[in-house]
Design a protein around this motif. Structure first.
Motif, PDB file in Angstrom:
ATOM      1  N   VAL A 178       0.877  -1.167   0.000  1.00  0.00           N
ATOM      2  CA  VAL A 178       0.000   0.000   0.000  1.00  0.00           C
ATOM      3  C   VAL A 178       0.916   1.220   0.000  1.00  0.00           C
ATOM      4  O   VAL A 178       1.680   1.443   0.939  1.00  0.00           O
ATOM      5  N   THR A 179       0.858   2.007  -1.082  1.00  0.00           N
ATOM      6  CA  THR A 179       1.832   3.090  -1.249  1.00  0.00           C
ATOM      7  C   THR A 179       1.265   4.478  -0.960  1.00  0.00           C
ATOM      8  O   THR A 179       2.042   5.432  -0.835  1.00  0.00           O
ATOM      9  N   SER A 180      -0.056   4.616  -0.856  1.00  0.00           N
ATOM     10  CA  SER A 180      -0.610   5.915  -0.480  1.00  0.00           C
ATOM     11  C   SER A 180      -2.018   5.742   0.076  1.00  0.00           C
ATOM     12  O   SER A 180      -2.737   4.809  -0.292  1.00  0.00           O
ATOM     13  N   ILE A 181      -2.391   6.641   0.970  1.00  0.00           N
ATOM     14  CA  ILE A 181      -3.731   6.684   1.553  1.00  0.00           C
ATOM     15  C   ILE A 181      -4.200   8.139   1.514  1.00  0.00           C
ATOM     16  O   ILE A 181      -3.477   9.043   1.915  1.00  0.00           O
ATOM     17  N   ASP A 182      -5.411   8.352   0.992  1.00  0.00           N
ATOM     18  CA  ASP A 182      -5.986   9.695   0.937  1.00  0.00           C
ATOM     19  C   ASP A 182      -7.462   9.593   1.313  1.00  0.00           C
ATOM     20  O   ASP A 182      -8.306   9.336   0.470  1.00  0.00           O
ATOM     21  N   GLY A 183      -7.748   9.766   2.601  1.00  0.00           N
ATOM     22  CA  GLY A 183      -9.124   9.593   3.064  1.00  0.00           C
ATOM     23  C   GLY A 183      -9.567   8.149   2.922  1.00  0.00           C
ATOM     24  O   GLY A 183      -8.929   7.244   3.457  1.00  0.00           O
ATOM     25  N   ARG A 184     -10.634   7.913   2.153  1.00  0.00           N
ATOM     26  CA  ARG A 184     -11.147   6.565   1.952  1.00  0.00           C
ATOM     27  C   ARG A 184     -10.577   5.906   0.693  1.00  0.00           C
ATOM     28  O   ARG A 184     -10.945   4.785   0.359  1.00  0.00           O
ATOM     29  N   ASN A 185      -9.692   6.610   0.005  1.00  0.00           N
ATOM     30  CA  ASN A 185      -9.076   6.067  -1.201  1.00  0.00           C
ATOM     31  C   ASN A 185      -7.589   5.829  -0.982  1.00  0.00           C
ATOM     32  O   ASN A 185      -6.986   6.365  -0.049  1.00  0.00           O
ATOM     33  N   GLY A 186      -7.004   5.031  -1.855  1.00  0.00           N
ATOM     34  CA  GLY A 186      -5.579   4.781  -1.749  1.00  0.00           C
ATOM     35  C   GLY A 186      -5.039   4.117  -2.996  1.00  0.00           C
ATOM     36  O   GLY A 186      -5.750   3.910  -3.971  1.00  0.00           O
ATOM     37  N   MET A 187      -3.742   3.802  -2.949  1.00  0.00           N
ATOM     38  CA  MET A 187      -3.062   3.174  -4.080  1.00  0.00           C
ATOM     39  C   MET A 187      -2.217   2.007  -3.590  1.00  0.00           C
ATOM     40  O   MET A 187      -1.649   2.046  -2.490  1.00  0.00           O
ATOM     41  N   VAL A 188      -2.119   1.000  -4.428  1.00  0.00           N
ATOM     42  CA  VAL A 188      -1.222  -0.128  -4.209  1.00  0.00           C
ATOM     43  C   VAL A 188      -0.160  -0.083  -5.302  1.00  0.00           C
ATOM     44  O   VAL A 188      -0.487   0.056  -6.493  1.00  0.00           O
ATOM     45  N   ASP A 197     -14.983   2.311  -0.123  1.00  0.00           N
ATOM     46  CA  ASP A 197     -16.406   2.235  -0.456  1.00  0.00           C
ATOM     47  C   ASP A 197     -16.745   0.995  -1.256  1.00  0.00           C
ATOM     48  O   ASP A 197     -17.916   0.637  -1.393  1.00  0.00           O
ATOM     49  N   SER A 198     -15.732   0.329  -1.814  1.00  0.00           N
ATOM     50  CA  SER A 198     -15.973  -0.876  -2.601  1.00  0.00           C
ATOM     51  C   SER A 198     -14.737  -1.766  -2.556  1.00  0.00           C
ATOM     52  O   SER A 198     -14.079  -2.007  -3.552  1.00  0.00           O
ATOM     53  N   LEU A 199     -14.428  -2.258  -1.371  1.00  0.00           N
ATOM     54  CA  LEU A 199     -13.256  -3.102  -1.180  1.00  0.00           C
ATOM     55  C   LEU A 199     -13.577  -4.185  -0.164  1.00  0.00           C
ATOM     56  O   LEU A 199     -13.977  -3.890   0.969  1.00  0.00           O
ATOM     57  N   GLY A 204     -12.386  -6.231  10.576  1.00  0.00           N
ATOM     58  CA  GLY A 204     -11.493  -5.558  11.503  1.00  0.00           C
ATOM     59  C   GLY A 204     -10.235  -5.002  10.884  1.00  0.00           C
ATOM     60  O   GLY A 204      -9.466  -4.301  11.575  1.00  0.00           O
ATOM     61  N   TYR A 205      -9.999  -5.274   9.609  1.00  0.00           N
ATOM     62  CA  TYR A 205      -8.769  -4.784   8.967  1.00  0.00           C
ATOM     63  C   TYR A 205      -9.040  -3.491   8.207  1.00  0.00           C
ATOM     64  O   TYR A 205     -10.046  -3.359   7.510  1.00  0.00           O
ATOM     65  N   THR A 206      -8.136  -2.519   8.326  1.00  0.00           N
ATOM     66  CA  THR A 206      -8.161  -1.284   7.548  1.00  0.00           C
ATOM     67  C   THR A 206      -6.774  -1.075   6.967  1.00  0.00           C
ATOM     68  O   THR A 206      -5.773  -1.143   7.702  1.00  0.00           O
ATOM     69  N   PRO A 207      -6.659  -0.838   5.663  1.00  0.00           N
ATOM     70  CA  PRO A 207      -5.331  -0.666   5.052  1.00  0.00           C
ATOM     71  C   PRO A 207      -4.562   0.499   5.656  1.00  0.00           C
ATOM     72  O   PRO A 207      -5.134   1.558   5.939  1.00  0.00           O
ATOM     73  N   ARG A 208      -3.265   0.281   5.856  1.00  0.00           N
ATOM     74  CA  ARG A 208      -2.367   1.319   6.355  1.00  0.00           C
ATOM     75  C   ARG A 208      -1.199   1.475   5.382  1.00  0.00           C
ATOM     76  O   ARG A 208      -0.857   0.541   4.653  1.00  0.00           O
ATOM     77  N   LEU A 209      -0.595   2.650   5.401  1.00  0.00           N
ATOM     78  CA  LEU A 209       0.534   2.908   4.533  1.00  0.00           C
ATOM     79  C   LEU A 209       1.644   1.888   4.782  1.00  0.00           C
ATOM     80  O   LEU A 209       1.961   1.560   5.922  1.00  0.00           O
ATOM     81  N   ASN A 210       2.183   1.361   3.688  1.00  0.00           N
ATOM     82  CA  ASN A 210       3.284   0.392   3.684  1.00  0.00           C
ATOM     83  C   ASN A 210       2.865  -1.018   4.110  1.00  0.00           C
ATOM     84  O   ASN A 210       3.726  -1.896   4.253  1.00  0.00           O
ATOM     85  N   ASN A 211       1.560  -1.248   4.317  1.00  0.00           N
ATOM     86  CA  ASN A 211       1.108  -2.621   4.552  1.00  0.00           C
ATOM     87  C   ASN A 211       1.463  -3.501   3.356  1.00  0.00           C
ATOM     88  O   ASN A 211       1.388  -3.067   2.201  1.00  0.00           O
ATOM     89  N   ILE A 212       1.843  -4.745   3.634  1.00  0.00           N
ATOM     90  CA  ILE A 212       2.041  -5.736   2.572  1.00  0.00           C
ATOM     91  C   ILE A 212       0.745  -6.531   2.450  1.00  0.00           C
ATOM     92  O   ILE A 212       0.243  -7.070   3.441  1.00  0.00           O
ATOM     93  N   VAL A 213       0.217  -6.606   1.226  1.00  0.00           N
ATOM     94  CA  VAL A 213      -1.104  -7.200   1.034  1.00  0.00           C
ATOM     95  C   VAL A 213      -1.138  -8.056  -0.227  1.00  0.00           C
ATOM     96  O   VAL A 213      -0.301  -7.916  -1.120  1.00  0.00           O
ATOM     97  N   ASP A 214      -2.115  -8.966  -0.256  1.00  0.00           N
ATOM     98  CA  ASP A 214      -2.496  -9.663  -1.478  1.00  0.00           C
ATOM     99  C   ASP A 214      -3.776  -9.004  -1.988  1.00  0.00           C
ATOM    100  O   ASP A 214      -4.669  -8.686  -1.185  1.00  0.00           O
ATOM    101  N   VAL A 215      -3.869  -8.778  -3.291  1.00  0.00           N
ATOM    102  CA  VAL A 215      -5.051  -8.108  -3.836  1.00  0.00           C
ATOM    103  C   VAL A 215      -5.586  -8.831  -5.064  1.00  0.00           C
ATOM    104  O   VAL A 215      -4.831  -9.468  -5.813  1.00  0.00           O
ATOM    105  N   VAL A 216      -6.896  -8.733  -5.248  1.00  0.00           N
ATOM    106  CA  VAL A 216      -7.554  -9.109  -6.491  1.00  0.00           C
ATOM    107  C   VAL A 216      -7.948  -7.805  -7.169  1.00  0.00           C
ATOM    108  O   VAL A 216      -8.529  -6.926  -6.535  1.00  0.00           O
ATOM    109  N   THR A 217      -7.605  -7.663  -8.443  1.00  0.00           N
ATOM    110  CA  THR A 217      -7.865  -6.413  -9.145  1.00  0.00           C
ATOM    111  C   THR A 217      -8.705  -6.647 -10.397  1.00  0.00           C
ATOM    112  O   THR A 217      -8.720  -7.759 -10.951  1.00  0.00           O
TER     113      THR A 217
END
Length: 239
Positions: A178-188, A197-199, A204-217
């Protein structure tokens, strides 16, 4: 002569599109149209569909190699300066997801872009929508998402019946940041958009900056992005 005219049109269109991109002009999703056609010419970094629709190689879904004569589906917009049709997404017909080929007479396929989403409906234009429960994906669509739509038309009318809907393309990515967070939006990885709003996430999990994650895109038209994360799972790392 025709080849020279196509080259000149492509040159000026690419230059104008580059200028528009640098000015970050928003795309009007409601003005896109889906076209089924044939690749009629190919050059190093661009080609033509039906001799009239320009496309760049970087808009080909899955980076599937195309050849002259390949049947394709294209989502097409019009350059506001030159008024030349330009494909923003091209998908080879022989590269469609398994099971998406229309099985009944009279049914067709098209690429559509989500223009808005309500609690009950997904709109692909101001007049055309389908119930949210019809969506076959395990997530909620979002404005800009690209969909593969199976539909039919009523004889003698312009009304369409939507029979099935699925993401145009999906990909799974492991251990990305996770490379950026801006309010309810962000970038991987600075290239994949996500919105809370659609993730889909673990409870109980909320993305944080620099989190390592697996994603479906899924493929989606977002500012400076062509993919949107629809599912995110944190990766546990050893201390």
């Amino acid at each position: 002569m025709l080849k020279l005219l196509r080259w000149a049109s492509a040159f000026f269109l690419r230059r104008n599109m580059s200028e528009e991109t640098s000015q970050e002009q928003p795309l009007d999703n409601s003005k896109f149209k889906s076209v089924q056609g044939v690749v009629t010419s190919l050059c190093m970094d661009y080609g033509w569909i039906n001799e009239t629709i320009l496309f760049n190689m970087d808009v080909i879904s899955d980076n599937t190699p195309l050849q002259i004569g390949t049947n394709v589906l294209a989502l097409v917009g019009e350059n506001q300066r030159t008024h030349i049709p330009k494909a923003i997404k091209v998908k080879a017909m022989n590269d469609l997801p398994e099971g998406s080929e229309p099985s009944k007479l009279g049914r067709k396929l098209c690429i559509s872009c989500v223009t808005s989403v309500t609690e009950e409906d997904v709109y692909i234009s101001k007049e055309k929508c389908f119930p949210l429960y019809m969506f076959s994906g395990a997530f909620k669509p979002f404005k800009g998402d690209l969909l593969l739509v199976e539909y039919s038309t009523n004889p003698g009318t312009s009304k369409i019946n939507i029979h099935s809907v699925s993401p145009l393309n999906t990909q799974y990515m492991e251990e990305v940041y996770v490379t950026s967070i801006d309010g309810r939006n962000g970038m991987v990885e600075s290239s994949i958009f996500f919105t809370l709003d659609s993730l889909h996430m673990p409870s109980g999990y909320t993305p944080r900056l620099n989190n390592i994650v697996d994603v479906v895109t899924v493929e989606s038209i977002q500012p400076q992005c062509s993919w949107r994360a629809v599912s995110m799972t944190p990766v546990e790392t050893e201390n």
